[in-house]
Scaffold this motif. Structure first.
Motif, PDB file in Angstrom:
ATOM      1  N   GLY A 243      39.397  32.316  27.600  1.00 28.91           N
ATOM      2  CA  GLY A 243      38.704  31.038  27.669  1.00 28.91           C
ATOM      3  C   GLY A 243      39.610  29.844  27.518  1.00 28.91           C
ATOM      4  O   GLY A 243      39.134  28.708  27.405  1.00 28.91           O
ATOM      5  N   ARG A 244      40.911  30.066  27.549  1.00 31.40           N
ATOM      6  CA  ARG A 244      41.868  28.969  27.413  1.00 31.40           C
ATOM      7  C   ARG A 244      42.084  28.282  28.760  1.00 31.40           C
ATOM      8  O   ARG A 244      42.265  28.940  29.784  1.00 31.40           O
ATOM      9  N   HIS A 245      42.094  26.970  28.739  1.00 30.34           N
ATOM     10  CA  HIS A 245      42.329  26.196  29.954  1.00 30.34           C
ATOM     11  C   HIS A 245      43.818  25.904  30.103  1.00 30.34           C
ATOM     12  O   HIS A 245      44.535  25.681  29.115  1.00 30.34           O
ATOM     13  N   GLY A 246      44.275  25.891  31.327  1.00 27.67           N
ATOM     14  CA  GLY A 246      45.668  25.557  31.588  1.00 27.67           C
ATOM     15  C   GLY A 246      45.838  25.152  33.036  1.00 27.67           C
ATOM     16  O   GLY A 246      44.883  25.113  33.815  1.00 27.67           O
ATOM     17  N   ILE A 247      47.054  24.826  33.403  1.00 25.55           N
ATOM     18  CA  ILE A 247      47.372  24.577  34.808  1.00 25.55           C
ATOM     19  C   ILE A 247      47.683  25.937  35.444  1.00 25.55           C
ATOM     20  O   ILE A 247      48.022  26.901  34.750  1.00 25.55           O
ATOM     21  N   ALA A 248      47.552  26.021  36.754  1.00 26.00           N
ATOM     22  CA  ALA A 248      47.807  27.300  37.415  1.00 26.00           C
ATOM     23  C   ALA A 248      48.724  27.121  38.613  1.00 26.00           C
ATOM     24  O   ALA A 248      48.639  26.128  39.338  1.00 26.00           O
ATOM     25  N   ILE A 249      49.607  28.081  38.774  1.00 27.76           N
ATOM     26  CA  ILE A 249      50.382  28.233  39.998  1.00 27.76           C
ATOM     27  C   ILE A 249      49.650  29.289  40.800  1.00 27.76           C
ATOM     28  O   ILE A 249      49.443  30.409  40.324  1.00 27.76           O
ATOM     29  N   ALA A 250      49.202  28.945  41.998  1.00 28.43           N
ATOM     30  CA  ALA A 250      48.284  29.807  42.730  1.00 28.43           C
ATOM     31  C   ALA A 250      48.727  30.029  44.173  1.00 28.43           C
ATOM     32  O   ALA A 250      49.545  29.282  44.718  1.00 28.43           O
ATOM     33  N   ARG A 251      48.160  31.077  44.761  1.00 24.28           N
ATOM     34  CA  ARG A 251      48.399  31.345  46.180  1.00 24.28           C
ATOM     35  C   ARG A 251      47.167  32.042  46.749  1.00 24.28           C
ATOM     36  O   ARG A 251      46.621  32.947  46.108  1.00 24.28           O
ATOM     37  N   GLU A 252      46.747  31.623  47.931  1.00 25.55           N
ATOM     38  CA  GLU A 252      45.585  32.217  48.582  1.00 25.55           C
ATOM     39  C   GLU A 252      46.024  33.205  49.655  1.00 25.55           C
ATOM     40  O   GLU A 252      47.003  32.978  50.362  1.00 25.55           O
ATOM     41  N   ASP A 253      45.268  34.311  49.713  1.00 23.25           N
ATOM     42  CA  ASP A 253      45.599  35.342  50.692  1.00 23.25           C
ATOM     43  C   ASP A 253      44.356  36.166  50.955  1.00 23.25           C
ATOM     44  O   ASP A 253      43.718  36.667  50.030  1.00 23.25           O
ATOM     45  N   GLN A 254      43.965  36.286  52.218  1.00 26.62           N
ATOM     46  CA  GLN A 254      42.848  37.118  52.649  1.00 26.62           C
ATOM     47  C   GLN A 254      41.575  36.843  51.837  1.00 26.62           C
ATOM     48  O   GLN A 254      40.886  37.757  51.389  1.00 26.62           O
ATOM     49  N   GLY A 255      41.294  35.584  51.630  1.00 27.07           N
ATOM     50  CA  GLY A 255      40.044  35.214  50.988  1.00 27.07           C
ATOM     51  C   GLY A 255      40.053  35.237  49.481  1.00 27.07           C
ATOM     52  O   GLY A 255      39.023  34.997  48.851  1.00 27.07           O
ATOM     53  N   GLU A 256      41.205  35.498  48.885  1.00 25.71           N
ATOM     54  CA  GLU A 256      41.325  35.496  47.422  1.00 25.71           C
ATOM     55  C   GLU A 256      42.405  34.515  46.980  1.00 25.71           C
ATOM     56  O   GLU A 256      43.395  34.310  47.684  1.00 25.71           O
ATOM     57  N   ARG A 257      42.211  33.930  45.812  1.00 20.24           N
ATOM     58  CA  ARG A 257      43.231  33.066  45.225  1.00 20.24           C
ATOM     59  C   ARG A 257      43.742  33.724  43.948  1.00 20.24           C
ATOM     60  O   ARG A 257      42.990  34.033  43.035  1.00 20.24           O
TER      61      ARG A 257
END
Length: 307
Positions: A243-257
């Motif tokens: 439940g901790r909030h933070g910033i995210a480094i993300a990448r999307e691929d085939q409908g998922e992040r």
């Protein structure tokens, strides 16, 4: 890259945690005793098998898909690169474990829950549950897993076979490159099992962040290497399994992040989350299909010992 053909897997991360692989094997054996039809259950959560990043799984149950068909994605934005540079700088400042011995263990306490899917049914998101893992420092001693929710009560993971370049024990990680260019080359070489090489490389960054102890210089190189992966972007807010909030480094691929979540102030790794970004056969847009949180990471003298 795997020489085997692609099998019937859902999109997303294709490496599996050891306990999920073992469960799959047990279920397949049980199903075979009753019916020749093999179970179609699959898990999304990837990662380490007995301390090694795996490219394919034995017994014909799961095989990594070959790379190919990836669509071109933009290079990370200047803002994303700056954040990863900040994360790398914070990682480099972490203290090196003092006098760490080969017979000691990296203790990682976490919690998480991941989706499983059966043919013709929507994915089922497991409740968040605790997990403890003791990873041998030198990789020559047996690892230990405690995750009662999945039926593993201090399960011994035998140290078998010769060392592999992808072993995630501390001694092997000490040998990895300390510059981002060579680290990225290593990630490309050792990653496998996703729809594209870039996605597999990003997945491996997450796996190493989650259940291993990266030496500071190698950890810094890891996040700087991530800043060179096309499609990587910054999210202002994400929530881990605690439940901790933070910033995210993300990448999307085939409908998922895929989201790697870091504390906004300290830039320390908190956990991961997978979210459907479009309607999929097993999930609706916006559904969380996997999440975890690292609660503690330290060095102890023996398997089973808690700090």
């Amino acid at each position: 890259m795997s020489e085997f053909p692609e099998r019937d897997l859902p999109p997303g991360r294709h490496h599996l945690l050891r306990e999920h692989l073992l469960t799959e094997i047990r279920q397949s054996e049980a199903a075979s005793a009753v019916s020749p039809k093999k179970t179609s259950k699959r898990w999304f959560r990837p990662a380490l098998v007995a301390g090694a990043v795996v490219a394919s799984v034995a017994a014909g149950l799961l095989v990594a898909s070959p790379f190919g068909g990836q669509s071109a994605q933009a290079a990370p934005s200047e803002e994303t690169v700056q954040m990863l540079e900040d994360i790398a700088a914070a990682a480099k400042k972490q203290p090196v474990p003092k006098d760490i011995r080969d017979d000691q263990y990296v203790y990682i306490k976490s919690k998480g829950g991941y989706s499983e899917v059966e043919e013709g049914k929507p994915a089922k998101l497991d409740p968040v549950h605790p997990r403890e893992f003791w990873l041998s420092v030198d990789g020559k001693h047996d690892d230990l897993l405690h995750e009662p929710a999945n039926g593993f009560n201090h399960e011994v993971l035998k140290a078998e076979g010769p060392p592999m370049p992808s072993d995630t024990n501390y001694r092997n990680l000490e040998k990895l490159p300390t510059d981002p260019v060579n680290m990225l080359d290593w990630l490309h070489k050792e990653s496998d099992g996703s729809s594209s090489e870039d996605q597999a490389t990003f997945v491996l960054v997450g796996d190493l962040s989650y259940e291993s102890l990266m030496p500071p210089k190698q950890a810094a190189a890891l996040y700087l290497a991530a800043s060179k992966i096309p499609g990587v972007k910054l999210l202002d807010d994400a929530v881990d399994a605690e439940g901790r909030h933070g910033i995210a480094i993300a990448r999307e691929d085939q409908g998922e992040r895929q989201e790697l979540i870091f504390d906004k102030e300290t830039k320390q790794f908190l956990g991961e989350r997978q979210v459907a970004v479009e309607d999929l056969p097993y999930a609706k847009k916006g559904d969380v299909i996997g999440r975890n949180a690292v609660l503690e990471r330290t060095v102890v003298d023996k398997a089973g010992q808690r700090p």
